[in-house]
Motif scaffolding. Sequence first.
Motif, PDB file in Angstrom:
ATOM      1  N   TYR A  55      82.930   4.094 -63.402  1.00 26.88           N
ATOM      2  CA  TYR A  55      83.871   5.132 -63.812  1.00 26.88           C
ATOM      3  C   TYR A  55      85.305   4.615 -63.686  1.00 26.88           C
ATOM      4  CZ  TYR A  55      79.827   8.234 -63.195  1.00 26.88           C
ATOM      5  OH  TYR A  55      78.602   8.818 -63.271  1.00 26.88           O
ATOM      6  N   ARG A  56      86.175   5.104 -64.561  1.00 27.28           N
ATOM      7  CA  ARG A  56      87.600   4.766 -64.486  1.00 27.28           C
ATOM      8  C   ARG A  56      88.286   5.829 -63.621  1.00 27.28           C
ATOM      9  NH1 ARG A  56      90.667   4.688 -69.384  1.00 27.28           N
ATOM     10  NH2 ARG A  56      92.033   3.146 -68.397  1.00 27.28           N
ATOM     11  N   ALA A  57      88.469   5.508 -62.373  1.00 27.09           N
ATOM     12  CA  ALA A  57      89.057   6.448 -61.422  1.00 27.09           C
ATOM     13  C   ALA A  57      90.039   5.718 -60.531  1.00 27.09           C
ATOM     14  CB  ALA A  57      87.967   7.109 -60.575  1.00 27.09           C
ATOM     15  N   VAL A  58      91.125   6.415 -60.172  1.00 34.18           N
ATOM     16  CA  VAL A  58      92.137   5.840 -59.290  1.00 34.18           C
ATOM     17  C   VAL A  58      92.532   6.872 -58.248  1.00 34.18           C
ATOM     18  CG1 VAL A  58      93.059   4.301 -61.052  1.00 34.18           C
ATOM     19  CG2 VAL A  58      94.025   6.583 -60.794  1.00 34.18           C
ATOM     20  N   GLY A  59      93.117   6.352 -57.144  1.00 32.84           N
ATOM     21  CA  GLY A  59      93.613   7.255 -56.124  1.00 32.84           C
ATOM     22  C   GLY A  59      93.120   6.883 -54.737  1.00 32.84           C
ATOM     23  N   PRO A  60      93.381   7.758 -53.795  1.00 27.30           N
ATOM     24  CA  PRO A  60      94.078   9.032 -53.961  1.00 27.30           C
ATOM     25  C   PRO A  60      95.564   8.835 -54.272  1.00 27.30           C
ATOM     26  CG  PRO A  60      93.656   8.613 -51.639  1.00 27.30           C
ATOM     27  CD  PRO A  60      92.937   7.539 -52.390  1.00 27.30           C
ATOM     28  N   VAL A  61      96.044   9.598 -55.265  1.00 30.21           N
ATOM     29  CA  VAL A  61      97.454   9.548 -55.666  1.00 30.21           C
ATOM     30  C   VAL A  61      98.157  10.744 -55.014  1.00 30.21           C
ATOM     31  CG1 VAL A  61      99.068   9.543 -57.596  1.00 30.21           C
ATOM     32  CG2 VAL A  61      96.778   8.546 -57.875  1.00 30.21           C
ATOM     33  N   PRO A  62      99.283  10.543 -54.360  1.00 31.19           N
ATOM     34  CA  PRO A  62      99.964  11.653 -53.692  1.00 31.19           C
ATOM     35  C   PRO A  62     100.106  12.877 -54.596  1.00 31.19           C
ATOM     36  CG  PRO A  62     101.043   9.593 -53.145  1.00 31.19           C
ATOM     37  CD  PRO A  62     100.000   9.259 -54.170  1.00 31.19           C
ATOM     38  N   ALA A  63      99.791  14.033 -54.032  1.00 24.19           N
ATOM     39  CA  ALA A  63      99.735  15.266 -54.828  1.00 24.19           C
ATOM     40  C   ALA A  63     101.099  15.700 -55.331  1.00 24.19           C
ATOM     41  CB  ALA A  63      99.098  16.387 -54.005  1.00 24.19           C
TER      42      ALA A  63
END
Length: 335
Positions: free
Chosen positions: A243-251
Amino acid sequence: MVNQAKAHIAIPMGDPAGIGPEITVKSLAKAEIYDVCKPVVVGHTEVMKKALAVTHTNLEINEISEPEEGKYEHGTIDMINLDNLNIDHLEWGVVQAQCGRAAFQYIKKSVELALEGKVAAIATTPINKESLKAGEVPYIGHTEMLEDLTNSRDPLTMFEVRNLRIFFLTRHVSLKDAISQMTKERVFEYIGRCEEALKRLGVENPLIAVAGLNPHSGENGLFGREEVDEIKPGIEMAVEKGYRAVGPVPADSVFYQALQGKYDAVLSLYHDQGHIAAKMTDFERTISITNGLPFLRTSVDHGTAFDIAGKNIASSVSMEECIKLAAKYAPNFRS
């Protein structure tokens, strides 16, 4: 079966004492709605006549028994009349048992039409939890009804507003309980479900960002361990799966970045995190899409507004967007 260029969209009228009938009438007074779909209202004719009078809208009601019988011309409301109310006892803005029961029956009929392939999607208007309870309807909201009526498992909610799409890892639970549900297994599972939903909506090879929980996504454990122990490992499991997923990115930045096109969607970790981002972007145009059902369902993201029901104050912008979004994505749900 639904195979016309313009899809039939079922619109259950909602709680008869709320603003649902009014915003339905106001929406169907717009010619552009008929440019993109064939709207079928499921409700009560006399209530719709009251809504026409309140809103000073000059439209003809055409009662039909099946969607294929409709005219679908601007100026006409094609309507399946369930005739399930004592209209003499109906009061705007008041919790009533008969309204809770009626609202459920409109939804049930709309679901039946969708399951039979007679409509391509359902665009829902508001219902009232207190009215449902008073009417002894055993559900607290749309999602629970739809889940049971279609024998579906844990439908996946997505908000769309402008260029921003938001999914939710957890829904109506306390923040404490939501945090306890933020396991790496659940994060991994939901990334997969989000990708599946996006592809069905026509988004190819989607990039999904997972929001952080703590300030600055925890700063590697400085402000909390949830990102380190559960959220990031879940994302890594998803990436390993392809899967193409990134993070955790600051909310505090991920939703803006997605709005600008950096990500195809954001997986919000809890209810208010994503709701605030969407509604601050454009409250009236935030539309909810329920994924994981046998058909497409869109919904306004506001309530029955009993305090203004029957006063011709309610804006129909959200309902108009709800119907248009159902029409936009309906072709992707045709078999």
